[in-house]
Design an enzyme around this catalytic site. Structure first.
Site, mmCIF file in Angstrom:
data_model
loop_
_atom_site.group_PDB
_atom_site.id
_atom_site.type_symbol
_atom_site.label_atom_id
_atom_site.label_comp_id
_atom_site.label_asym_id
_atom_site.label_seq_id
_atom_site.Cartn_x
_atom_site.Cartn_y
_atom_site.Cartn_z
ATOM 1 N N ALA A 1 12.811 31.867 -9.403
ATOM 2 C CA ALA A 1 13.001 32.545 -8.118
ATOM 3 C C ALA A 1 12.381 33.953 -8.078
ATOM 4 C CB ALA A 1 14.488 32.619 -7.803
ATOM 5 N N HIS B 1 13.148 21.069 -9.045
ATOM 6 C CA HIS B 1 14.371 21.204 -8.232
ATOM 7 C C HIS B 1 14.136 20.766 -6.786
ATOM 8 C CE1 HIS B 1 16.273 24.278 -11.239
ATOM 9 N NE2 HIS B 1 16.326 23.034 -11.652
ATOM 10 N N CYS C 1 21.385 10.520 9.154
ATOM 11 C CA CYS C 1 20.156 9.752 9.229
ATOM 12 C C CYS C 1 20.142 8.950 10.541
ATOM 13 C CB CYS C 1 20.083 8.811 8.037
ATOM 14 S SG CYS C 1 18.679 7.691 8.070
#
Ligand code: NAD
Length: 255
Positions: free
Chosen positions: A24, A121, A156
């Site tokens: 990060a 990730h 969804c």
């Protein structure tokens, strides 16, 4: 510092298979806060664990509240000197791949070759249905969340399963293919350099350990100390953008 830059450049120059491992901290200069620095993401939002997301509607609501707020920051961020220096290293033929913990897609936006980027990730450009595994562009979901003060928890449209960002939450398994590939590259490289990572998030932080155990040299560039500093051949505490630019300049002068 000058001496450390020269040593890092020298190691990079002499190595044949170089892997960059980014965290990060490489994106804070693009305006994306990291997790652990003061003012970072954890101070504003508590993380939602994967099991809680699955079990609890209130946790899913908190998850999407945070995602709705953070997604535009990720979407609108632009690459900074660290991402650009990595593209330059790649063009010099100096980079086997980039293994990134980041979900922000800034290595892609900077122009690193997609096939050289391993996202362990996941990424924030898509949402995925946990039921039927269909992917949806995250922008479409953002519109649903925002329009007419939108829905709180998207589902969804096909199977009504839970939608979740295509990123890995705490307690969620890492993506199988990417993890395998990253482990392989870590074990085969002769130099790994870590950039902007606290190296405390596991299993990701095993990768520099694996590289080291397999005999690779290790360079750690981070603003603050990491638990793996004692394993590294070179440790540079500084901003990744400035440090990497100086290393790349040093290599360029020798070419
Ligand atoms: P981290 O927040 O644990 O550590 C970041 C490290 O970067 C800190 O040690 C900090 O001192 C350092 N740092 C901050 N700015 C820097 C700079 N300009 N130059 C050099 N160092 C700098 O991050 P992590 O190790 O990547 O682990 C946290 C997890 O959070 C990762 O899994 C990642 O997926 C996720 N995350 C990603 C993003 C993103 O995609 N940009 C942002 C926040 C968190």
């Amino acid at each position: 510092m000058e001496d450390l830059i020269k040593r890092a450049a020298d190691l990079l120059e002499r190595s044949r298979k170089v892997v960059a491992f980014t965290g990060a901290g490489v994106s804070t200069e693009s305006g994306i806060p990291d997790f652990r620095s003061p003012g970072g993401i954890w101070e504003k939002y508590e993380p939602v664990y994967y099991q809680d997301f699955l079990d609890d509607e209130e946790a899913r609501r908190r998850y999407w509240l945070r995602s709705r707020a953070t997604y535009p920051v990720l979407r609108d961020a632009i690459p900074n000197p660290t991402h650009l220096a990595l593209v330059e290293l790649e063009k010099m033929g100096k980079l086997d791949c980039i293994i990134t913990q980041n979900i922000d897609r800034l290595h892609h936006k900077a122009g690193s070759l997609p096939e050289k980027i391993i996202e362990i990730h996941g990424n924030s450009a898509f949402a995925v249905c946990l039921g039927c595994r269909r992917n949806y562009p995250r922008e479409e979901i953002q519109n649903l969340l925002e329009e007419n003060d939108g829905i709180a928890v998207p589902h969804c449209p096909e199977c009504k399963g839970f939608l979740k960002d295509a990123t890995i939450s705490f307690g969620q398994s890492m993506p199988e293919e990417e993890t395998k590939e990253a482990m392989l590259r870590a074990q085969e490289c002769d130099l790994m350099f870590t950039l902007g990572s606290s190296l405390v998030v596991y299993p990701a932080a095993y990768l520099p350990r694996y590289a080291h155990q397999a005999g690779a040299k290790l360079i750690i560039i981070n603003m603050t100390a990491t638990p793996l500093d004692h394993l590294a051949d070179v440790v540079i505490h500084g901003k990744t953008g400035e440090v990497l630019r100086r290393i790349v300049n040093e290599i360029r002068m020798k070419l």
